[in-house]
Structure formats: structure tokens, C-alpha cells
Design a protein around this motif. Structure first.
Motif, PDB file in Angstrom:
ATOM      1  N   SER A  54       0.833  -1.201   0.000  1.00 30.68           N
ATOM      2  CA  SER A  54       0.000   0.000   0.000  1.00 30.68           C
ATOM      3  C   SER A  54       0.867   1.250   0.000  1.00 30.68           C
ATOM      4  O   SER A  54       1.930   1.273   0.621  1.00 30.68           O
ATOM      5  CB  SER A  54      -0.899   0.025   1.238  1.00 30.68           C
ATOM      6  OG  SER A  54      -1.656   1.213   1.246  1.00 30.68           O
ATOM      7  N   ARG A  88      -2.553   2.755   6.195  1.00 30.03           N
ATOM      8  CA  ARG A  88      -2.456   1.281   6.210  1.00 30.03           C
ATOM      9  C   ARG A  88      -1.212   0.854   7.001  1.00 30.03           C
ATOM     10  O   ARG A  88      -1.217  -0.172   7.679  1.00 30.03           O
ATOM     11  CB  ARG A  88      -2.378   0.708   4.791  1.00 30.03           C
ATOM     12  CG  ARG A  88      -3.483   1.105   3.823  1.00 30.03           C
ATOM     13  CD  ARG A  88      -4.899   0.798   4.320  1.00 30.03           C
ATOM     14  NE  ARG A  88      -5.057  -0.532   4.800  1.00 30.03           N
ATOM     15  CZ  ARG A  88      -5.632  -0.846   5.969  1.00 30.03           C
ATOM     16  NH1 ARG A  88      -6.113   0.097   6.765  1.00 30.03           N
ATOM     17  NH2 ARG A  88      -5.733  -2.084   6.337  1.00 30.03           N
ATOM     18  N   ASP A 129      -7.792   4.786   4.237  1.00 32.07           N
ATOM     19  CA  ASP A 129      -6.871   4.735   3.096  1.00 32.07           C
ATOM     20  C   ASP A 129      -6.941   6.085   2.374  1.00 32.07           C
ATOM     21  O   ASP A 129      -7.274   7.089   3.007  1.00 32.07           O
ATOM     22  CB  ASP A 129      -7.213   3.550   2.172  1.00 32.07           C
ATOM     23  CG  ASP A 129      -8.677   3.545   1.763  1.00 32.07           C
ATOM     24  OD1 ASP A 129      -9.288   4.631   1.678  1.00 32.07           O
ATOM     25  OD2 ASP A 129      -9.230   2.454   1.519  1.00 32.07           O
TER      26      ASP A 129
END
Ligand code: GUN
Ligand code: ZN
Length: 434
Positions: A327, A332, A415
């Protein structure tokens, strides 16, 4: 010069929550404001007070969103953006199968330029304002990255990756001790301190360098102590065994760097999972830094970094390790930091997670007070987070008893959808409908 006044919830720190109780060093303002002027933070205070004192400022009201220092990624490989989420391998096979063939493509400056721009746009969209990146062996890969960062006004750290050991590196991706020294020195002199660029001398890791190359890079660091130094340390058990075989004289993995002058203030070691007591003591005494890469460490099966044991002793930042990590989001990474610390028996507080992603990263890069800090005089790199960015997060934060409980669902579940806006060097970079 225009003054910018940003209104919202504001989170700032004036100390290290791994050394002092977080309640004493983390400061939350429910209706706060940050004043930006000339690319730096000119004031942080209550919204009403700053509005009254600066009626001439241009106002951006973020409502309930959270204004924080921008995220700092302390270890990543921009040349690996294109191979993120590659299946089925552990470190050494993953490097040979996916990474080295991709890195060979950076001999082409146009490809390097395209990937540098793509990576920086992805990072900004995820709220990351500083990246610490490896290049490839090609000097042009470093030029491409610094040029793309300069176009965006970003403070970044990067260096030419050096690797010259014939038995562990492919023919198509190998430099020499001399060319590594010469190219690194030329890039350092060209970029370090120019605009917001910082150079890091970058041996990939001991297994891919000869002793002659490590020595040459240690010599360069002695000649240019203002530069940073980045590499990898004790990521996987197999790798530690491999290093023992390649460096039979060394006391341990860290010693393969230490013996050649590659340990000191400004050294940033990625991963550092399988450390001995001697290594921990030397890292601490030398004032070196660690980059904890929790998403990468689970994807590649590397192990559980001892954050609870190390964060109070050694400078630790957190990092995506793009593209071992899966990611671009430091949110994250914060979630994985929390999960791995839980597996080691400790619940990291949301204040500590946010500190690691901002102030802790700055300390790891020896840039404390300059970036990662919401305080007067710091460079104006900010992320604005929507704390209700998805229905699942919104329903949880809506019943929160206090700010930390309202923040934690975003740290654990958020996110790039949580990134409402980003400011770099006092300029607004991206705006999302919020
Ligand atoms: N060790 C040496 N090179 C690399 C790399 O590119 N990624 C990771 N995760 N570990 C490394
Ligand atoms: Zn790495």
C-alpha cells in the motif's frame, strides 16, 4: 505574500509519546487553526483567536476534518511502484523474480521519469508529503526522482542504489565499487540541499555489495557527513544467515556496515527485525535510525519488528517499503504497526501512531522541527483527514466518546479516501470533495 488560514480539528505534538506519557505531549484542538505564510507554519492556535488576529488571511474551512503534519515515509523504492502486489515470494526470490528485472528498466530515463511522477502523485493522493526512496543503479533514476519532487515542491530523500557483487547481482544490474563512489558523489554534490532535496548514500544491502564497495561508500560518507545513509538490515532469517556466509569475519549483520564506516547519525536501516543485543546497543549508541515497514514485513513474511521494545531507545520511523509493502498509504502502515505491536503484546495508542507517521519519521531522517511538525517555523507540509471517509468508519467514529476514539477507526480502516487535502511547502496540492 498571501497568508493561508486553515480551520479544522488540529493535532500537534511537542514531545515524544514513547518517552513521555502521550497525554503530556499530544495536543488536540477541536476548533483549531493553522496559519501558513511563506511556505512555513506561522501559527497554530484556536480558530477564533487566529481569525481575529489575521483578518487578511485567505481562509479554508475544513470543518470537522483533522489537520495534521503530512505523512513521512521513511523507506520506499519508487522504482518498484510498477510491481506492487506481486505474488508468492519471500525476499530473495522476490528480488530476483520481480524486482531486479523491473529495476533494469530504469536505464531508460523516460521510464524513470514516468514512474517518479506516478509514484509522487500516488504518495500525495495518500497524504504522504515526504518520501525516502531508493533509486536503481542508474544515476538517471535519482535525477528523475529529485526533478519530479522539485516540480511539486516536496522534501524528499533519495540515493543511487549501489550493488556490485557478481555472485548475488544480475549482469544487467551491477555497478562497481569505483562507479558507485563516483556516481553517488556526483549526485550528492548535484542534489543535496538543493531546494528540498536530501541525498542518502545507498548501498542496497550487504549481500549485494562487495567489501570494496561498502568501504568506498563509507569513505564517501566520511567526506560528506551531511548526507544521510540508507540500506537494509536483518529483514529475514534466511538473509541474516546468507550475510553470515558472505561476511565470515563480521560479528553480526550490523557489523558488515559498521566495519566500513556505514553506521552513525543519519543512517536509516530498513526493517531491522532480527537484531541481536549487540546490534541494538550499537544502533542506540551510534544515534542511528530504523524504518519499520510493517505492511512489507507481513506480505514478504519477514517477521514482527519489536516496536514496543525499540521505539523508546532508537529513532524509529514507519514506512511503506513500496513495493514489498502492498500500500502507498501511511494509514495502512499505521494499522499494520498497531496489529504487529498487538502480536508482540502492546497496544500502541493512536497518538503514538500519528506521531510515528509524522514527528517520528522526521526524527528518523534527522529533520525534526523542520518537517513532520505542526509548530511555528516548520515547513508547511500538511494532510487533512476526513475522519468519516467511508460508511463503516463514519458509523464507528460517530459513537466515539472522545477525539482519540473518533480518530482510531481512520487509522485502522482508512486509506486514500480519508485524504481530503494536502499542502506542500505552503501550497495546496489536491482537493477532494469532502
Ligand atoms: N533488501 C534488499 N533490497 C530490498 C528491496 O528492494 N526490498 C526489500 N523489502 N528488501 C530488500
Ligand atoms: Zn527496502
Amino acid at each position: 505574500m498571501t497568508k493561508q488560514l486553515l480551520l479544522g480539528q488540529v493535532l500537534s505534538f511537542d514531545g515524544n509519546p514513547f518517552e513521555t506519557e502521550w497525554t503530556a505531549v499530544a495536543h488536540h484542538r477541536r476548533r483549531g487553526a493553522v496559519l501558513l505564510e511563506g511556505g512555513v507554519i506561522a501559527a497554530v492556535d484556536e480558530a477564533d483567536s487566529l481569525r481575529a488576529r489575521h483578518p487578511d488571511a485567505e481562509v479554508t474551512d475544513y470543518g470537522d476534518a483533522l489537520i495534521s503534519a503530512g505523512f513521512i515515509d521513511t523507506h520506499m523504492h519508487y522504482p518498484q511502484t510498477g510491481i506492487i502486489a506481486s505474488w508468492g515470494k519471500r525476499l530473495i526470490d522476490w528480488l530476483n523474480t520481480y524486482t531486479f528485472p523491473e529495476e533494469a528498466r530504469f536505464a531508460d530515463p523516460a521510464y524513470a521519469c514516468a514512474m517518479a511522477n506516478r509514484t509522487l502523485d500516488l504518495a500525495l493522493a495518500h497524504g504522504t508529503t515526504t518520501l525516502t526512496s531508493f533509486g536503481t543503479i542508474h544515476p538517471g533514476s535519482v535525477d528523475a526522482f529529485f526533478e519530479a519532487a522539485a516540480q511539486r515542491g516536496m522534501r524528499v530523500v533519495a540515493g543511487k542504489t549501489c550493488m556490485d557483487r557478481p555472485e548475488t547481482t544480475p549482469d544487467f544490474l551491477r555497478d562497481t565499487a569505483q562507479s558507485a563512489y563516483d556516481d553517488s558523489k556526483a549526485l550528492l554534490d548535484k542534489w543535496h540541499g538543493v531546494g528540498r532535496a536530501l541525498y542518502a548514500i545507498t548501498p542496497r544491502f550487504s549481500p549485494t555489495s562487495t567489501e570494496a564497495q561498502l568501504r568506498a561508500l563509507g569513505d564517501l560518507w566520511r567526506e560528506r557527513p551531511e548526507a544521510l545513509m540508507q540500506t537494509h538490515l536483518s529483514e529475514q532469517v534466511d538473509e541474516v544467515e546468507w550475510v553470515k556466509g558472505l561476511y565470515p569475519q563480521s560479528r553480526d549483520y550490523l557489523d558488515t556496515y559498521e566495519a566500513f564506516g556505514l553506521l552513525g547519525e543519519g543512517a536509516i536501516y530498513g526493517h531491522a527485525i532480527h537484531l541481536t543485543g549487540r546490534e541494538i546497543a550499537r544502533l542506540r549508541d551510534a544515534g542511528a535510525s530504523l524504518a519499520h515497514c510493517p505492511t512489507s514485513n507481513t506480505v514478504l513474511g519477514s517477521g514482527l519488528f519489536d516496536l514496543p521494545g525499540l521505539a523508546g531507545k532508537i529513532r524509529v520511523g514507519i514506512a511503506t517499503d513500496t513495493a514489498g509493502g502492498n500500500s502507498f498509504s501511511m494509514l495502512r502502515v499505521m494499522a499494520a504497526t498497531y496489529e504487529i505491536a498487538q502480536l508482540r503484546g502492546t497496544a500502541i495508542h493512536p497518538a503514538q501512531l500519528m506521531w510515528l507517521a509524522t514527528e517520528g519519521g522526521a526524527r528518523a531522517l534527522r529533520q525534526e522541527g523542520r518537517i513532520g511538525h505542526l509548530g511555528v517555523g516548520a515547513e508547511a507540509d500538511l494532510v487533512i483527514l476526513d475522519l468519516a471517509s467511508t460508511p463503516a468508519i463514519a458509523q464507528r467514529s460517530a459513537r466515539a466518546a472522545d477525539f482519540w476514539e473518533a480518530l482510531f477507526p481512520t487509522l485502522l480502516m482508512g486509506d486514500d479516501r480519508a485524504v481530503r487535502d494536502v499542502w506542500v511547502n505552503g501550497a495546496r496540492m489536491a482537493a477532494r470533495a469532502g
